[in-house]
Motif scaffolding. Structure first.
Motif, mmCIF file in Angstrom:
data_model
loop_
_atom_site.group_PDB
_atom_site.id
_atom_site.type_symbol
_atom_site.label_atom_id
_atom_site.label_comp_id
_atom_site.label_asym_id
_atom_site.label_seq_id
_atom_site.Cartn_x
_atom_site.Cartn_y
_atom_site.Cartn_z
ATOM 1 N N ALA A 1 0.844 -1.193 0.000
ATOM 2 C CA ALA A 1 0.000 0.000 0.000
ATOM 3 C C ALA A 1 0.878 1.240 0.000
ATOM 4 O O ALA A 1 1.824 1.346 0.777
ATOM 5 C CB ALA A 1 -0.908 0.002 1.220
ATOM 6 N N CYS A 2 0.573 2.177 -0.895
ATOM 7 C CA CYS A 2 1.281 3.455 -0.936
ATOM 8 C C CYS A 2 1.109 4.155 0.413
ATOM 9 O O CYS A 2 0.012 4.177 0.976
ATOM 10 C CB CYS A 2 0.713 4.324 -2.052
ATOM 11 S SG CYS A 2 1.328 6.023 -2.059
ATOM 12 N N VAL A 3 2.189 4.739 0.932
ATOM 13 C CA VAL A 3 2.128 5.388 2.243
ATOM 14 C C VAL A 3 1.265 6.645 2.224
ATOM 15 O O VAL A 3 0.782 7.071 3.271
ATOM 16 C CB VAL A 3 3.541 5.727 2.775
ATOM 17 C CG1 VAL A 3 4.331 4.469 3.045
ATOM 18 C CG2 VAL A 3 4.295 6.651 1.834
ATOM 19 N N ALA A 4 1.045 7.235 1.051
ATOM 20 C CA ALA A 4 0.268 8.470 0.974
ATOM 21 C C ALA A 4 -1.172 8.241 0.552
ATOM 22 O O ALA A 4 -2.077 8.900 1.049
ATOM 23 C CB ALA A 4 0.937 9.444 -0.001
ATOM 24 N N THR A 5 -1.397 7.302 -0.356
ATOM 25 C CA THR A 5 -2.735 7.132 -0.922
ATOM 26 C C THR A 5 -3.393 5.805 -0.573
ATOM 27 O O THR A 5 -4.604 5.670 -0.696
ATOM 28 C CB THR A 5 -2.679 7.217 -2.458
ATOM 29 O OG1 THR A 5 -1.909 6.116 -2.952
ATOM 30 C CG2 THR A 5 -2.078 8.534 -2.927
ATOM 31 N N GLY A 6 -2.597 4.826 -0.201
ATOM 32 C CA GLY A 6 -3.125 3.488 0.032
ATOM 33 C C GLY A 6 -3.277 2.680 -1.242
ATOM 34 O O GLY A 6 -3.657 1.517 -1.208
#
Length: 175
Positions: A71-76
């Motif tokens: 999962a992207c740390v900013a957007t998921g």
């Protein structure tokens, strides 16, 4: 000693110096590992291992290969990743004469040392730990920068001390 599944434990009695092992995680094992590591998906996990043995000390050298989504740390959003990482592990008997809560000091050259109970080694857990260490701790999707900017997070350049000095330069009297 080819294995068709992601075997959790190998008996010390069945390990021979020079054994080669292919570990392949099936769908169920991959789902459990993905959950444990907080992955969105783990589509492939395998390890190619060569074992050497000196008494109760087992060395496992090989590669862990995986295809996964984090999962992207900013957007998921899913961030696709491929891991192809070498490992070199040593399994030694648990120290005796210590309490379970007592801290065991390892020197720098022993950092990839794991303990076994004298009966078996948990090679699958060691491979999973090697995978965990190879993961990107801050995966970022293509939309991450825009999402961070929208949330008011400054970029590294904007937050640097030089950026702060540049902003002050125009505010000096006589400038």
């Amino acid at each position: 000693m080819p294995l068709s599944r992601f075997q959790q434990r190998l008996s010390l009695g069945e390990i021979r110096d020079g054994d080669r092992i292919e570990l392949v995680a099936d769908e169920g094992a991959r789902a459990e590992i993905a959950q444990r590591l907080g992955l969105l998906a783990l589509d492939r996990l395998e390890a190619h291992v060569a074992l050497s043995r000196d008494g109760d000390t087992i060395e496992a050298k090989g590669r862990v290969k995986a295809a996964l989504d984090q999962a992207c740390v900013a957007t998921g959003d899913p961030v696709r990743a491929h891991v192809d990482e070498a490992f070199d592990l040593r399994f030694i008997p648990e120290p005796t004469g210590t309490s379970p809560d007592e801290e065991v000091e390892l020197s720098d050259d022993e950092l990839d040392t794991m303990f076994h109970d004298g009966k078996s080694i948990d090679l699958a857990a060691a491979v999973t730990d090697s995978l965990a260490l190879a993961l990107d701790p801050y995966p970022r999707s293509a939309a991450a920068d825009a999402a961070l900017r929208e949330a008011g997070v400054l970029s590294e350049e904007e937050a640097s001390p030089f950026a702060a000095l540049a902003a002050l330069k125009g505010k000096l009297p006589g400038e």
